[in-house]
Design a protein around this motif. Structure first.
Motif, mmCIF file in Angstrom:
data_model
loop_
_atom_site.group_PDB
_atom_site.id
_atom_site.type_symbol
_atom_site.label_atom_id
_atom_site.label_comp_id
_atom_site.label_asym_id
_atom_site.label_seq_id
_atom_site.Cartn_x
_atom_site.Cartn_y
_atom_site.Cartn_z
ATOM 1 N N GLU A 133 0.844 -1.181 0.000
ATOM 2 C CA GLU A 133 0.000 0.000 0.000
ATOM 3 C C GLU A 133 0.884 1.238 0.000
ATOM 4 O O GLU A 133 1.881 1.303 0.721
ATOM 5 C CB GLU A 133 -0.930 0.009 1.221
ATOM 6 C CG GLU A 133 -2.005 -1.051 1.172
ATOM 7 C CD GLU A 133 -3.023 -0.885 2.288
ATOM 8 O OE1 GLU A 133 -2.773 -0.045 3.189
ATOM 9 O OE2 GLU A 133 -4.047 -1.583 2.269
ATOM 10 N N THR A 187 1.888 4.479 1.190
ATOM 11 C CA THR A 187 1.729 5.362 2.332
ATOM 12 C C THR A 187 3.022 6.109 2.574
ATOM 13 O O THR A 187 4.086 5.736 2.059
ATOM 14 C CB THR A 187 1.358 4.569 3.601
ATOM 15 O OG1 THR A 187 2.402 3.627 3.878
ATOM 16 C CG2 THR A 187 0.042 3.837 3.438
ATOM 17 N N ALA A 204 -5.861 -8.416 2.433
ATOM 18 C CA ALA A 204 -4.950 -7.400 2.950
ATOM 19 C C ALA A 204 -4.127 -8.039 4.064
ATOM 20 O O ALA A 204 -4.635 -8.874 4.825
ATOM 21 C CB ALA A 204 -5.724 -6.195 3.477
ATOM 22 N N ARG A 252 1.988 -2.699 5.161
ATOM 23 C CA ARG A 252 0.676 -3.190 4.741
ATOM 24 C C ARG A 252 0.677 -3.509 3.252
ATOM 25 O O ARG A 252 1.211 -2.744 2.458
ATOM 26 C CB ARG A 252 -0.403 -2.162 5.074
ATOM 27 C CG ARG A 252 -0.606 -1.964 6.572
ATOM 28 C CD ARG A 252 -1.656 -0.912 6.880
ATOM 29 N NE ARG A 252 -1.913 -0.834 8.313
ATOM 30 C CZ ARG A 252 -1.198 -0.111 9.162
ATOM 31 N NH1 ARG A 252 -0.168 0.603 8.699
ATOM 32 N NH2 ARG A 252 -1.471 -0.102 10.451
ATOM 33 N N TYR A 253 0.047 -4.635 2.914
ATOM 34 C CA TYR A 253 -0.027 -5.103 1.532
ATOM 35 C C TYR A 253 -1.466 -5.456 1.204
ATOM 36 O O TYR A 253 -2.284 -5.740 2.075
ATOM 37 C CB TYR A 253 0.857 -6.340 1.326
ATOM 38 C CG TYR A 253 2.328 -6.093 1.524
ATOM 39 C CD1 TYR A 253 3.170 -5.855 0.444
ATOM 40 C CD2 TYR A 253 2.885 -6.093 2.813
ATOM 41 C CE1 TYR A 253 4.533 -5.637 0.628
ATOM 42 C CE2 TYR A 253 4.241 -5.868 3.000
ATOM 43 C CZ TYR A 253 5.052 -5.633 1.906
ATOM 44 O OH TYR A 253 6.383 -5.402 2.090
ATOM 45 N N ARG A 254 -1.757 -5.489 -0.103
ATOM 46 C CA ARG A 254 -3.111 -5.813 -0.560
ATOM 47 C C ARG A 254 -2.998 -6.532 -1.903
ATOM 48 O O ARG A 254 -2.078 -6.274 -2.689
ATOM 49 C CB ARG A 254 -3.931 -4.527 -0.719
ATOM 50 C CG ARG A 254 -5.402 -4.725 -1.049
ATOM 51 C CD ARG A 254 -6.106 -3.380 -1.096
ATOM 52 N NE ARG A 254 -6.060 -2.723 0.205
ATOM 53 C CZ ARG A 254 -7.001 -2.875 1.143
ATOM 54 N NH1 ARG A 254 -8.046 -3.656 0.901
ATOM 55 N NH2 ARG A 254 -6.919 -2.247 2.284
#
Length: 225
Positions: free
Chosen positions: A14, A16, A194, A206-208
């Motif tokens: 993600e 950010t 996620a 964080r990954y998705r």
């Protein structure tokens, strides 16, 4: 026993503030597989079978999915801390959506050992000395959830996965939904995951990822003629 073929899935970071420059997808850390089964197949839970037999005028499918979390490698740093798997059930008509009548698990737990901390009271020359003690190996075992399901009787069920003390978020984690189909419609399911990984240098990342490409969701029924 149903055998599900797992395939590699890339985890997309993600975007950010604080992300490393040129951050690339994380590969080799996650696999995913699924199978679509009749609602009355041999391995279906007895409670699901009772539900299906009690509603003979409805049509159901057993959607079985497996997410497999792999340990960190020199090329794929980070330890899995938390993840969520969401399923969006739909038809071409936004007003008519399939529903996950029953989900599994509602909650899956593992035993963990408490820290064993307690109070220590001693009296020295008339003075009460209060302190904390942690006798080794005296903690009491208790159950904590590692997988928790939400959204029964909803068109968008979700499962959470987490690591707990002495139980890392690794290995195969199967989940399932008993999907009530919308008749005379093309019923589909899109899957999104996620994940949070803790990195020794970067902290929590964080990954998705779409586990089914948006243009090719899981087909729960064939296209009506």
């Amino acid at each position: 026993m149903t055998e599900i073929r797992l395939r590699e899935v890339d985890l997309v970071p993600e975007r950010t503030l604080g992300n490393p420059a040129g951050d690339s997808p994380l590969r080799g850390r996650l696999t995913f597989g699924w199978d679509l089964l009749p609602a009355d197949h041999e391995g279906v839970p007895a409670s699901w079978l009772s539900y299906v037999r009690a509603t003979p005028d409805r049509e159901f499918r057993h959607l079985l999915m497996v997410v497999s979390f792999r340990p960190e490698t020199p090329a794929g740093k980070g330890v899995f801390r938390h993840a969520s798997l969401g399923v969006a059930l739909s038809t071409p008509d936004p007003a008519a959506r399939p529903v996950a009548r029953l989900i599994d698990p509602g909650e899956r737990t593992r035993p963990v050992t408490d820290s064993g901390a307690g109070l220590s009271l001693t009296v020295k020359a008339g003075v009460l000395d209060v302190g904390m003690t942690k006798p080794p190996g005296t903690g009491l075992p208790r159950e904590e959830w590692i997988v928790r399901g939400h959204g029964a009787s909803q068109p968008d069920p979700q499962w959470e996965f987490r690591s707990v003390r002495d139980v890392p978020l690794l290995g195969d984690h199967p989940v399932a939904a008993l999907v009530e189909l919308v008749p005379d419609r093309r019923n589909t399911a899109e899957v999104l995951l996620a994940a949070e990984l803790e990195h020794h240098t970067w902290g929590i990342r964080r990954y998705r990822t779409h586990l089914t490409p948006p243009l090719h969701p899981i087909a729960l029924t064939r296209q009506p003629a």
